[in-house]
Design a protein around this motif. Sequence first.
Motif, PDB file in Angstrom:
ATOM      1  N   UNK A  94     -23.839  14.256  30.564  1.00 45.47           N
ATOM      2  CA  UNK A  94     -22.837  15.271  30.247  1.00 45.47           C
ATOM      3  C   UNK A  94     -22.333  15.059  28.811  1.00 45.47           C
ATOM      4  N   UNK A  95     -22.511  16.073  27.964  1.00 43.60           N
ATOM      5  CA  UNK A  95     -22.185  15.940  26.537  1.00 43.60           C
ATOM      6  C   UNK A  95     -20.709  15.603  26.295  1.00 43.60           C
ATOM      7  N   UNK A  96     -19.842  16.195  27.118  1.00 48.54           N
ATOM      8  CA  UNK A  96     -18.406  15.954  26.935  1.00 48.54           C
ATOM      9  C   UNK A  96     -18.071  14.480  27.275  1.00 48.54           C
ATOM     10  N   UNK A  97     -18.674  14.008  28.369  1.00 44.08           N
ATOM     11  CA  UNK A  97     -18.435  12.610  28.779  1.00 44.08           C
ATOM     12  C   UNK A  97     -18.970  11.662  27.701  1.00 44.08           C
ATOM     13  N   UNK A  98     -20.161  11.989  27.173  1.00 46.15           N
ATOM     14  CA  UNK A  98     -20.752  11.132  26.128  1.00 46.15           C
ATOM     15  C   UNK A  98     -19.835  11.090  24.898  1.00 46.15           C
ATOM     16  N   UNK A  99     -19.341  12.271  24.503  1.00 43.99           N
ATOM     17  CA  UNK A  99     -18.469  12.333  23.320  1.00 43.99           C
ATOM     18  C   UNK A  99     -17.202  11.507  23.532  1.00 43.99           C
ATOM     19  N   UNK A 100     -16.675  11.582  24.739  1.00 44.24           N
ATOM     20  CA  UNK A 100     -15.454  10.811  25.051  1.00 44.24           C
ATOM     21  C   UNK A 100     -15.729   9.309  24.966  1.00 44.24           C
ATOM     22  N   UNK A 101     -16.891   8.917  25.522  1.00 48.40           N
ATOM     23  CA  UNK A 101     -17.232   7.480  25.533  1.00 48.40           C
ATOM     24  C   UNK A 101     -17.477   6.979  24.114  1.00 48.40           C
ATOM     25  N   UNK A 102     -18.085   7.825  23.269  1.00 49.92           N
ATOM     26  CA  UNK A 102     -18.329   7.436  21.879  1.00 49.92           C
ATOM     27  C   UNK A 102     -16.986   7.166  21.193  1.00 49.92           C
ATOM     28  N   UNK A 103     -16.061   8.101  21.358  1.00 46.92           N
ATOM     29  CA  UNK A 103     -14.762   7.929  20.685  1.00 46.92           C
ATOM     30  C   UNK A 103     -14.031   6.694  21.228  1.00 46.92           C
ATOM     31  N   UNK A 104     -14.034   6.561  22.535  1.00 44.58           N
ATOM     32  CA  UNK A 104     -13.344   5.431  23.166  1.00 44.58           C
ATOM     33  C   UNK A 104     -13.910   4.091  22.661  1.00 44.58           C
ATOM     34  N   UNK A 105     -15.247   4.006  22.602  1.00 41.08           N
ATOM     35  CA  UNK A 105     -15.888   2.749  22.190  1.00 41.08           C
ATOM     36  C   UNK A 105     -15.619   2.452  20.714  1.00 41.08           C
ATOM     37  N   UNK A 106     -15.699   3.505  19.897  1.00 37.77           N
ATOM     38  CA  UNK A 106     -15.458   3.289  18.468  1.00 37.77           C
ATOM     39  C   UNK A 106     -13.994   2.937  18.209  1.00 37.77           C
ATOM     40  N   UNK A 107     -13.098   3.518  18.981  1.00 38.41           N
ATOM     41  CA  UNK A 107     -11.676   3.149  18.852  1.00 38.41           C
ATOM     42  C   UNK A 107     -11.478   1.695  19.261  1.00 38.41           C
ATOM     43  N   UNK A 108     -12.127   1.306  20.373  1.00 43.80           N
ATOM     44  CA  UNK A 108     -11.991  -0.078  20.856  1.00 43.80           C
ATOM     45  C   UNK A 108     -12.485  -1.066  19.807  1.00 43.80           C
ATOM     46  N   UNK A 109     -13.489  -0.657  19.035  1.00 45.55           N
ATOM     47  CA  UNK A 109     -14.048  -1.550  18.018  1.00 45.55           C
ATOM     48  C   UNK A 109     -13.385  -1.344  16.649  1.00 45.55           C
ATOM     49  N   UNK A 110     -12.256  -0.621  16.656  1.00 46.74           N
ATOM     50  CA  UNK A 110     -11.482  -0.379  15.425  1.00 46.74           C
ATOM     51  C   UNK A 110     -12.346   0.222  14.315  1.00 46.74           C
ATOM     52  N   UNK A 111     -13.206   1.159  14.695  1.00 51.06           N
ATOM     53  CA  UNK A 111     -14.108   1.771  13.721  1.00 51.06           C
ATOM     54  C   UNK A 111     -13.955   3.296  13.664  1.00 51.06           C
ATOM     55  N   UNK A 112     -13.291   3.857  14.647  1.00 53.29           N
ATOM     56  CA  UNK A 112     -13.227   5.311  14.787  1.00 53.29           C
ATOM     57  C   UNK A 112     -12.736   6.009  13.510  1.00 53.29           C
TER      58      UNK A 112
END
Length: 252
Positions: free
Chosen positions: A117-135
């Motif tokens: 699901x594209x929306x779920x993927x986009x959410x996970x990308x943002x969440x992961x990049x935020x967690x890694x302080x890179x977003x």
Amino acid sequence: MTNFAIETTKLNVFYGQKQAIKEVSLGFPKNQVIALIGPSGCGKSTYLRSLNRMNDEIEGCRTEGPILYHGRDINTPSEDLYELRKNIGMVFQKPNPFTKSIYKNITFALKRHGITDKRVLAERVEKSLRAAALWEEVKDILTKSALSLSGGQQQRLCIARTVATEPDILLLDEPASALDPISTSKIETLITALKEFYTIIIVTHNMQQAARISDKTAFFYLGEVVEYDDTAKIFTNPTHEKTQAYVSGNFG
Ligand SMILES: Nc1ncnc2c1ncn2[C@@H]1O[C@H](COP(=O)(O)OP(=O)(O)OP(=O)(O)O)[C@@H](O)[C@H]1O
């Protein structure tokens, strides 16, 4: 119920005839940062790799002894290594992003796990990049190649890629040793923030780094653990002479 996220009891690791890890018993409490320190060749990386069975990929390498992940032995032939490494993620010394876009570096593993699901993927990308302080640094360039990022950003992308599959243990093998001081400081801040969600085991040659970021420290020497204790104790009042010599830079 064990309080350890992962623990080993009298773990032995061999490369052919050569024994690299000898009877190592260590327990890693949940939501703590644990540093593995010791001179070159003493077995830190070998031990770290045993915790998510990465040594299985090395021909001739043999690991003997229980490795309890939340109390369950994962050192068995029937263990699903793919699933295990999703739960126990690893980041290496040299940043090794895929030669794909920043976005696809994160979605690659997620798609393999069946998320489409594209929306779920986009959410996970943002969440992961935020967690890694890179977003904030990459949110406008997600389609650019990961290789266009700086070394420090690439390493944070590798951390983002690892946390994307929602592991609970992170194994970090000298994650900042190839980075400049500013990137190193960002990684250290990140590690401290991530321990709220993960148990983090880090190999480091940098004594100041171990002292700054870890709760507990294990001192390895010639494949054995000489001492394992609270980091403050290891660095200010260790029990063993060898530990004292090593942490004060008077070793060998
Ligand atoms: N793939 C391998 N095949 C054979 N021997 C190996 C292999 N990897 C490591 N060893 C040996 O196992 C011992 C422990 O190595 P390991 O890399 O775990 O130590 P380390 O403490 O992480 O070292 P460093 O700090 O230099 O990275 C060393 O004697 C090393 O030569």
